[in-house]
Write an enzyme that holds these catalytic residues in place. Sequence first.
Site, short mmCIF file in Angstrom:
data_model
loop_
_atom_site.label_atom_id
_atom_site.label_comp_id
_atom_site.label_asym_id
_atom_site.label_seq_id
_atom_site.Cartn_x
_atom_site.Cartn_y
_atom_site.Cartn_z
CE LYS A 1 -3.86 1.97 2.72
NZ LYS A 1 -4.56 1.92 4.01
CB SER B 1 -7.82 4.07 3.02
OG SER B 1 -6.91 3.38 3.86
CB SER C 1 -7.79 1.20 5.84
OG SER C 1 -8.47 2.42 5.84
N1 GLN Z 1 -12.28 4.46 6.65
C1 GLN Z 1 -11.71 4.92 7.86
C2 GLN Z 1 -11.38 6.38 7.76
O1 GLN Z 1 -11.77 6.97 6.81
C3 GLN Z 1 -10.51 4.09 8.21
C4 GLN Z 1 -9.24 4.55 7.60
C5 GLN Z 1 -8.09 3.64 7.88
O2 GLN Z 1 -8.22 2.60 8.50
N2 GLN Z 1 -6.94 4.06 7.45
O3 GLN Z 1 -10.79 6.97 8.59
#
Ligand code: GLN
Length: 511
Positions: free
Chosen positions: A83, A158, A182
């Site tokens: 990532k 994400s 994410s």
């Molecule tokens: N979707 C969550 C956010 O927008 C989690 C993000 C993540 O785990 N990096 O913060």
Amino acid sequence: MAKASELVTLTAAQMADKLKKGDISSRELVEAELQTIDSAEPTLQAFLARSSEEALAVADDIDTRRAKGEELPSLAGVPVAVKDMIVTKGIETTAASKILEGWIPPYDATVVTRMKNTGMPILGKTNLDEFAQGSSTENSAFHNTYNPWDITRVPGGSGGGSATSVASFETPLALGTDTGGSIRQPAAFTGTVGVKPTYGRVSRYGAIAMASSMDQIGPCARTVEDAAMLYDVIAGYDDHDSTSIREILPSMTAAALQGKNQDLKGLRVGIIKEATGDGFEEEVKNNFSEGIKLLQNMGANVEEVSFRHFLHGIQVYYVVMPAEVSSNLARYDGMRYGLRVMPPADVPQTAANMMAYTREAGFGAEVKRRIILGTYALSAGKYEEWYGKAQRVRTVMIQDFNKAFKDFDVLVCPTAPTSAFKIGEVEDPATMYRNDIATIPANLAGLPAISIPSGLDHNNLPVGFQILAAQKNDELMFRVASALETAFNKKWGAPLWAQLKTPWLDSLSEE
Ligand code: GLN
């Protein structure tokens, strides 16, 4: 010579086995993945950068060493994607943000060093929501990533790039970062396996910081065993990370293998009541119930358990996380690295103006929203009312978990309230934030959690089943996940990931 499509559809464990026996070479494997990437990327767009030459060089080195009879780690020669929230020496790292576009890190994250020491060829960097902020990968400053199960839908976020690359056979393994879900939510949306380790088990050195008290790097894979193998490579004490846990880790791979052949007699499973009610789609709940039945068939004692603050996790998270984001992202000021935008000629050419113009041009809307929110929550006079209060609720949540883990070995709930939604469908931030309602609590409490596929809904879209364990009990989590995965596979006749239609593999040539 094996066909490329046959090579890339092997699991990482099978690849490792064939490499060890000399049935295939790492070069063949990497070339097959690169062909798959070439063929799939125009449609799926999971990658931001590729490092094909570097990957082939590592593959050749491993093949040479193996030919000489050198004893190599299991995953030596097995490719991986990373990532783009994790820094890679010499390979552009952007966090999917314009503010870091073109940045070539001078060092490797600890996890990357560990993978290199293992001999894993790195195929490239995967797409994400800018600075890992989002649940759909639509916040990437560069492009969307498309869900391989239905390209009109998001892959989650994400880490949508890593999840898509693994689901579509562009790579057997990938790394993600999980601050609020994410790794796990994209795994649920793409029919793959995603693991958030116990906080402190995997070094955060070289993971671009989002919310440091919750960030954890973890594996994305198609099977629980594969995820465990990658976990074993990346986890362990690191003195570059002050929150790193100093201890000898048991083998997660061994735990996963054990889980395949074991029943779950006497295992105490708690269903998180709040995460199986309102707001969760009927089909998600039905798939979840199927998983529960399988756990019971294997001898587990399943009971419901209520968490008064489980659903408040989202409120706590959206105060604590932006507070940490606002402070972590202060370093992108145009001074040291990344983008620099000078003010127009009629504006005073001061450092403060340069920073303002740089941050205005470099950050996307969601990142700005969180920086503003976080700065507000931390401001004098508001601090106690917002940040202080959120931290106190966080503490109560942790106490609730500690109590629950006296009565239960693992806790379970669906990974996300819905399956993958359409690109552009979710417009308001609050609805988007609700995606992580079931994943955030594990981050707030530092717990290990895994998402495995639990079936398809009527749109032929994957749904995820989440298993949480007590801190530092990742081993049990892997064992239970592996047992449940085996039971699901038996029921379906084939793993879910093998049911994906892959037109991009059909056109691949013979090696
Ligand atoms: N979707 C969550 C956010 O927008 C989690 C993000 C993540 O785990 N990096 O913060």
